[in-house]
Design a protein around this motif. Structure first.
Motif, PDB file in Angstrom:
ATOM      1  N   ALA A  22       0.818  -1.209   0.000  1.00 30.83           N
ATOM      2  CA  ALA A  22       0.000   0.000   0.000  1.00 30.83           C
ATOM      3  C   ALA A  22       0.858   1.268   0.000  1.00 30.83           C
ATOM      4  O   ALA A  22       0.320   2.374  -0.091  1.00 30.83           O
ATOM      5  CB  ALA A  22      -0.936  -0.005   1.204  1.00 30.83           C
ATOM      6  N   GLY A  23       2.186   1.090   0.126  1.00 30.01           N
ATOM      7  CA  GLY A  23       3.046   2.258   0.018  1.00 30.01           C
ATOM      8  C   GLY A  23       3.853   2.598   1.255  1.00 30.01           C
ATOM      9  O   GLY A  23       4.668   3.520   1.219  1.00 30.01           O
ATOM     10  N   ARG A  24       3.656   1.884   2.340  1.00 26.46           N
ATOM     11  CA  ARG A  24       4.433   2.158   3.551  1.00 26.46           C
ATOM     12  C   ARG A  24       5.849   1.630   3.365  1.00 26.46           C
ATOM     13  O   ARG A  24       6.057   0.592   2.748  1.00 26.46           O
ATOM     14  CB  ARG A  24       3.788   1.488   4.767  1.00 26.46           C
ATOM     15  N   THR A  25       6.837   2.323   3.909  1.00 35.69           N
ATOM     16  CA  THR A  25       8.226   1.883   3.764  1.00 35.69           C
ATOM     17  C   THR A  25       8.525   0.747   4.736  1.00 35.69           C
ATOM     18  O   THR A  25       7.868   0.610   5.786  1.00 35.69           O
ATOM     19  CB  THR A  25       9.208   3.034   4.033  1.00 35.69           C
ATOM     20  N   HIS A  26       9.529  -0.036   4.378  1.00 36.56           N
ATOM     21  CA  HIS A  26       9.909  -1.163   5.233  1.00 36.56           C
ATOM     22  C   HIS A  26      10.410  -0.673   6.589  1.00 36.56           C
ATOM     23  O   HIS A  26      10.094  -1.261   7.627  1.00 36.56           O
ATOM     24  CB  HIS A  26      10.982  -2.009   4.549  1.00 36.56           C
ATOM     25  N   ALA A  27      11.180   0.398   6.583  1.00 42.94           N
ATOM     26  CA  ALA A  27      11.722   0.945   7.831  1.00 42.94           C
ATOM     27  C   ALA A  27      10.602   1.442   8.740  1.00 42.94           C
ATOM     28  O   ALA A  27      10.627   1.229   9.956  1.00 42.94           O
ATOM     29  CB  ALA A  27      12.694   2.070   7.522  1.00 42.94           C
ATOM     30  N   GLU A  28       9.635   2.087   8.147  1.00 45.42           N
ATOM     31  CA  GLU A  28       8.491   2.610   8.904  1.00 45.42           C
ATOM     32  C   GLU A  28       7.712   1.460   9.551  1.00 45.42           C
ATOM     33  O   GLU A  28       7.366   1.513  10.742  1.00 45.42           O
ATOM     34  CB  GLU A  28       7.612   3.375   7.916  1.00 45.42           C
TER      35      GLU A  28
END
Length: 101
Positions: A22-28
């Protein structure tokens, strides 16, 4: 001494993968859910492999193929153990029958 963490449940992994898609970063996601960003990247790549169903010889294994491979290796190990036991029993009985004659 290294301690191995227990595996994350499949439901947790699939939810993280959906959030990553959905667009969230892996780090986040790693900060929010307490897992490593590298793990998330691995889960996303495996999900893509499972979705494409690429069966070429150089394609990575899908999750189903990995599970089948694990089961086959386990079965092979069991069959080898049974074979070794039978070979030892055969040798023992052959030796015993030679001693009786």
């Amino acid at each position: 001494m290294s301690s191995k963490r227990p595996q994350y449940p499949p439901e947790f992994r699939s939810q993280i993968v959906e959030l990553a898609k959905a667009g969230r970063t892996h780090a986040e996601l790693a900060r929010e859910f307490g897992c490593h960003a590298t793990s998330i990247g691995t889960w996303v790549r495996q999900s893509q492999i499972d979705e494409t169903g690429d069966t070429s010889s150089d394609a990575p294994l899908s999750t189903a193929e990995r599970q089948e491979l694990t089961a086959l290796r386990r079965e092979l190990r069991q069959v080898k153990q049974e074979r070794d036991i039978l070979a030892k029993a055969t040798a023992w009985f052959a030796h015993k029958s030679e001693a009786d004659t």
